[in-house]
Design a protein around this motif. Structure first.
Motif: not given
Length: 593
Positions: A33, A36-37, A142-143, A145-146, A149-150
């Motif tokens: 995560i 991902s950010v 899902l991961v 997608s984090i 989304v940002l």
């Protein structure tokens, strides 16, 4: 949209049930995560830097360190994405591993009645292909997608700051596409569940044919089985094509929306540059943010598709996981034999198999006792209920009436494992597990030495098996013991029970496949093994049980008579008939008047 349901399309799981499967390794998940950010931040920084570079070029200002910073961000972002992909793959494998272990543990603890009602191939399919689909939720869903989304939110904010009008037009086009995709997703979800169900049917049909391949070929049914399994494969194909057909709508919808958005922004944006409302650097920056916004939309679409497929698979997994295991309803009390009590006793026992459509009573009000250290034989015609009595002693099923007692204790009041530790059981079909002689013999006695294994084989006249192969006890027995004869499989199963050294020994039709020589040798071995044990024997060959301490005659689920061989010859017409057919009853003299 993703609520749990079950209908013609099979069981469905909910998103809430999916979430616990995503946290087997919280450290890996957190790292993924974070990456991902960071990936979202690096991606959003690139259009800002490009816009600044273009603006400086327009104003003939020096670029200084901007190109190098852009290169560094691109490289670091790519490395971050690669490492995140690796972590997600590893995390996905952990999800599959955890799910498979959990599902296998649940399956092997299901009540026997569940195995009677289900196809083995379908259960195998749930452990194999269904669990694999959960990996896609992490690796494609899902991961990622984090970060998506940002990136999406950051791109929208940046586009709003550059030109609200262009953003409004872009959002309008994409909103239509998203609405269309939301209509398609429930259809995809149901189609995916149906496809997995068809794969399960295919696996079941194939497992059935392979496990009985000799019977199939001997019956000349190979072509029919090929056609039948081919039809199942065709059903799975058509179900998969339907998934592909529905999912194919997602890509064109998104592609058309991207192209239309690009053309609208290019056209309207070019006009606004010409009128001086925005500058060229802003238009380029807006276009770059537009592409950044589209990429996470694609990720979200992929995530929705992955979740739709995974929920169908998870529904099939959860269907098994929700079933109660034997241990769920078990008593926790260990079996303690009461001094002086019969080792085994049936007290007015009645039983009907729960899976039977007509609930036909198999046993009805039977009662008999087996004293500790004695040998009791159960005889009677096929279908009399003999094997069912053993299933009740082992607690594969519980009685529907009366009580089964072991050591003076109702078997329903004690822990199954504690009960079965005291019972050695040789089933009627004497199953042998694929593997080696050593692995089969140690199934119930994992600590037994090779010397003990050899002694057990000699006791049942199977010592030649060891010398038959250069690997000795490591000799393979084949799938289901196919490399052994029927008699050898039975004797190997008996040797396995003897090694367990349990105080109670159940032998179900243990001499059915033996010739006269091996039957005599085995009978002598059982005489030795039965010393100090309570033995219950089911046999059609009365010659192996004529010296039993007592013989219980069963027919139609009821006890007709109990006694020794000599007593039953006098008192039981059915036993006398069985003995006469096997030349064990003296001919009655013909009375001449």
């Amino acid at each position: 949209m993703f609520g749990r349901r079950r209908g013609d399309d099979g069981p469905r799981a909910s998103v809430r049930e999916l979430l616990p499967y995503l946290f087997p390794k919280k450290g890996l998940l957190t790292a993924a995560i974070v990456l991902s950010v960071l990936g979202a931040a690096f991606a959003l920084a690139q259009p800002v830097l490009v816009q600044e570079v273009i603006a400086r070029v327009e104003d003939t200002q020096p670029l200084e360190w901007l190109p190098w910073l852009l290169v560094v961000i691109v490289i670091v972002g790519a490395l971050s994405d690669g490492f995140q992909h690796f972590l997600l793959q590893v995390l996905g494998e952990h999800v599959v591993l955890l799910t498979r272990r959990t599902l296998v543990a649940r399956m092997l603890r299901l009540p026997i009645s569940e195995f009677d009602a289900r196809r083995v191939g379908d259960l195998v399919s749930r452990v194999g292909s269904d669990t694999t689909l959960l990996r896609a939720v992490l690796t494609q869903g899902l991961v990622e997608s984090i970060g998506g989304v940002l990136t999406l939110v950051g791109a929208i904010v940046a586009m709003l700051l550059i030109d609200p009008l262009l953003l409004g037009l872009t959002v309008l086009v994409l909103a239509v596409a998203i609405a269309a995709m939301l209509v398609v997703m429930p259809l995809l979800s149901r189609a995916s569940g149906k496809a997995q169900e068809q794969v399960g049917h295919l696996t079941s049909a194939l497992e059935r044919a392979i496990s009985a391949v000799r019977t199939v070929r001997a019956a000349g049914a190979t072509e029919r089985e090929v056609e039948g399994i081919g039809a199942r494969a065709g059903d799975a194909f058509h179900a998969g094509v339907r998934v592909a057909r529905i999912s194919a709508f997602v890509v064109p919808i998104l592609g058309v929306a991207v192209n239309v958005s690009f053309l609208v922004v290019l056209g309207v944006g070019g006009l606004r540059v010409a009128t001086g409302e925005i500058v060229i650097s802003q238009l380029v920056g807006f276009l770059l943010f537009l592409f950044l916004m589209v990429m996470p939309l694609g990720q979200l679409a992929g995530a929705l598709a992955a979740v739709s497929v995974a929920l169908g698979a998870l529904g099939r997994i959860q269907e098994i996981a929700r079933l109660p295991s034997e241990a769920d309803a078990d008593a926790v009390t260990a079996l303690t034999v009461r001094p002086g009590a019969p080792m085994v006793a049936f007290e007015d026992v009645s039983f009907a198999y729960p899976a039977a459509d007509d609930e036909r009573v198999v046993l009805e009000g039977i009662s008999f006792e087996v004293p500790a250290g004695s040998r009791t034989a159960l005889v009677g015609p096929s279908g009399a209920g003999k094997s069912t009595t053993f299933a009740l002693v082992e607690r594969f099923y519980d009685v529907t009436g009366g009580r089964v007692m072991v050591g003076g204790v109702d078997v329903r009041e004690v822990d199954r494992d504690s009960l079965r530790e005291r019972i050695g059981y040789v089933e009627q079909d004497a199953p042998v597990l694929a593997g080696t002689l050593r692995e089969n013999l140690r199934l119930g006695a994992p600590e037994a030495s090779d010397e003990q294994l050899l002694a057990a084989l000699d006791a049942v006249n199977l010592g030649s098996l060891v010398s038959r192969s250069s690997t000795g006890l490591g000799a393979e027995v084949g799938e289901g013991g196919v490399l052994l004869s029927g008699g050898e499989r039975q004797r190997l199963a008996i040797a396995r029970a003897l090694l367990a050294a349990t105080p109670i020994l159940l032998l179900d039709e243990s001499t059915a496949n033996l010739d006269a020589r091996n039957e005599a040798a085995l009978k002598a071995a059982l005489d030795v093994a039965s010393e100090g044990r309570t033995t219950l024997v089911i046999a059609h060959r009365l010659a192996t049980v004529v010296d039993a301490d007592q013989i219980v005659v069963l027919d139609g689920g009821q006890v007709l008579a109990t006694g020794t061989h000599e007593e039953l010859l006098e008192s039981s017409p059915l036993y006398r008939e069985l003995a006469a057919h096997q030349l064990l009853a003296p001919e009655r003299p013909t009375v001449v008047e």
